[in-house]
Design a protein around this motif. Structure first.
Motif, PDB file in Angstrom:
ATOM      1  N   ALA A  96       0.839  -1.196   0.000  1.00  0.00           N
ATOM      2  CA  ALA A  96       0.000   0.000   0.000  1.00  0.00           C
ATOM      3  C   ALA A  96       0.874   1.246   0.000  1.00  0.00           C
ATOM      4  CB  ALA A  96      -0.932  -0.012   1.206  1.00  0.00           C
ATOM      5  N   ALA A  98       3.958   1.431  -1.187  1.00  0.00           N
ATOM      6  CA  ALA A  98       4.616   1.539  -2.489  1.00  0.00           C
ATOM      7  C   ALA A  98       3.669   2.160  -3.505  1.00  0.00           C
ATOM      8  CB  ALA A  98       5.068   0.166  -2.955  1.00  0.00           C
ATOM      9  N   ILE A  99       2.418   1.763  -3.467  1.00  0.00           N
ATOM     10  CA  ILE A  99       1.455   2.333  -4.404  1.00  0.00           C
ATOM     11  C   ILE A  99       1.223   3.799  -4.109  1.00  0.00           C
ATOM     12  CG2 ILE A  99      -0.956   2.290  -5.105  1.00  0.00           C
ATOM     13  CD1 ILE A  99      -0.891  -0.544  -5.272  1.00  0.00           C
ATOM     14  N   GLU A 101       3.228   5.792  -2.869  1.00  0.00           N
ATOM     15  CA  GLU A 101       4.441   6.442  -3.370  1.00  0.00           C
ATOM     16  C   GLU A 101       4.298   6.778  -4.859  1.00  0.00           C
ATOM     17  OE1 GLU A 101       7.875   7.782  -1.739  1.00  0.00           O
ATOM     18  OE2 GLU A 101       6.861   6.089  -0.775  1.00  0.00           O
ATOM     19  N   VAL A 102       3.906   5.791  -5.628  1.00  0.00           N
ATOM     20  CA  VAL A 102       3.757   5.997  -7.073  1.00  0.00           C
ATOM     21  C   VAL A 102       2.672   7.035  -7.345  1.00  0.00           C
ATOM     22  CG1 VAL A 102       3.138   4.923  -9.260  1.00  0.00           C
ATOM     23  CG2 VAL A 102       4.575   3.690  -7.618  1.00  0.00           C
ATOM     24  N   LEU A 103       1.569   6.929  -6.616  1.00  0.00           N
ATOM     25  CA  LEU A 103       0.462   7.862  -6.864  1.00  0.00           C
ATOM     26  C   LEU A 103       0.874   9.305  -6.577  1.00  0.00           C
ATOM     27  CD1 LEU A 103      -2.642   5.851  -5.618  1.00  0.00           C
ATOM     28  CD2 LEU A 103      -1.659   6.056  -7.909  1.00  0.00           C
ATOM     29  N   LYS A 104       1.786   9.463  -5.627  1.00  0.00           N
ATOM     30  CA  LYS A 104       2.236  10.823  -5.308  1.00  0.00           C
ATOM     31  C   LYS A 104       3.315  11.326  -6.248  1.00  0.00           C
ATOM     32  CE  LYS A 104       1.289  11.106  -0.360  1.00  0.00           C
ATOM     33  NZ  LYS A 104       1.851  10.571   0.876  1.00  0.00           N
ATOM     34  N   ASN A 105       4.330  10.460  -6.455  1.00  0.00           N
ATOM     35  CA  ASN A 105       5.562  10.962  -7.058  1.00  0.00           C
ATOM     36  C   ASN A 105       5.835  10.556  -8.492  1.00  0.00           C
ATOM     37  OD1 ASN A 105       6.033  11.955  -4.463  1.00  0.00           O
ATOM     38  ND2 ASN A 105       6.975  10.026  -3.868  1.00  0.00           N
ATOM     39  N   ALA A 106       4.931   9.900  -9.121  1.00  0.00           N
ATOM     40  CA  ALA A 106       5.220   9.374 -10.465  1.00  0.00           C
ATOM     41  C   ALA A 106       5.520  10.496 -11.450  1.00  0.00           C
ATOM     42  CB  ALA A 106       4.071   8.526 -10.968  1.00  0.00           C
TER      43      ALA A 106
END
Lengths: 106, 106
Positions: A96, A98-99, A101-106
């Motif tokens: 959760a 890691a996801i 993270e991606v949703l914020k910083n992609a």
DNA sequence: AGATGAAGCCTAGATGATCTAGGTAAAATG
DNA sequence: CATTTTACCTAGATCATCTAGGCTTCATCT
């Protein structure tokens, strides 16, 4: 349950069983209530999941009575089930995160 | 990618494409890097996902060049893809919250 | 020059969890 | 007595993901 949560059912079942035994139908109700009706597990998913988990040694089952006094199959965590709960809880947290993270910083 | 996250791949792809076009291989790399190596998408999952999403009208693709100057298939979000991203992001938040709820209060 | 490896794309088939859509039985409710 | 609720069960379909390959092009190393 949404596709999003595929693979999470085992974790949810392990978790709602950790305070004490419940029967299949009750497990579904409990998840529904505790999630404030956000999660709804189909019986066609729930019962097969319980058999799988029993076969894996995470749950043990016996016939008994539901809270409403009906004939019911009561499931409880085995020792292996307890440690499986811990493992899956950690995995979930990491995933959760890691996801997120991606949703914020992609 | 762990089973835990099944159904999340579309969301991740939509998200990493939202800043701008990327090629398939690069999408996998980007998810890997941004998640600090927590998430690793198999190519056998990635490419079929891209075709599905293109077929659904969320992505459009064209042949071009990768950042390293190689021949590559560049994917970008369509308008429908943008709104799909919003939708899935909301769904994910709700679902993650609901699960967190169960993990705390079951 | 040839070998090796990395970048990049592709795909058939297996796996496995979940859902659909039924079914059964017993007890409570109207 | 009919209906609803509780409770369990299951065969088959669906669908995403993974396994395990394969292909081409370009760069690098010997």
């Amino acid at each position: 349950m949404a596709d999003l949560l595929a693979g999470t059912l085992d974790l949810l079942i392990l978790r709602v069983l950790s305070p004490g035994p419940l029967h299949g139908f009750g497990i579904g109700e409990r998840i529904h209530v505790v999630s404030r009706k956000a999660l709804e597990i189909e019986e066609g998913s729930l019962y097969p999941a319980l058999y799988r988990m029993e076969a894996k040694g995470w749950l043990k089952a016996e016939w008994g009575q539901s809270a409403r006094g009906r004939r019911a199959r009561l499931y409880s965590l085995t020792k292996a089930g307890c440690s499986q709960l811990e493992t899956e809880q950690k995995n979930w947290s990491q995933a959760a995160l890691a996801i997120a993270e991606v949703l914020k910083n992609a």
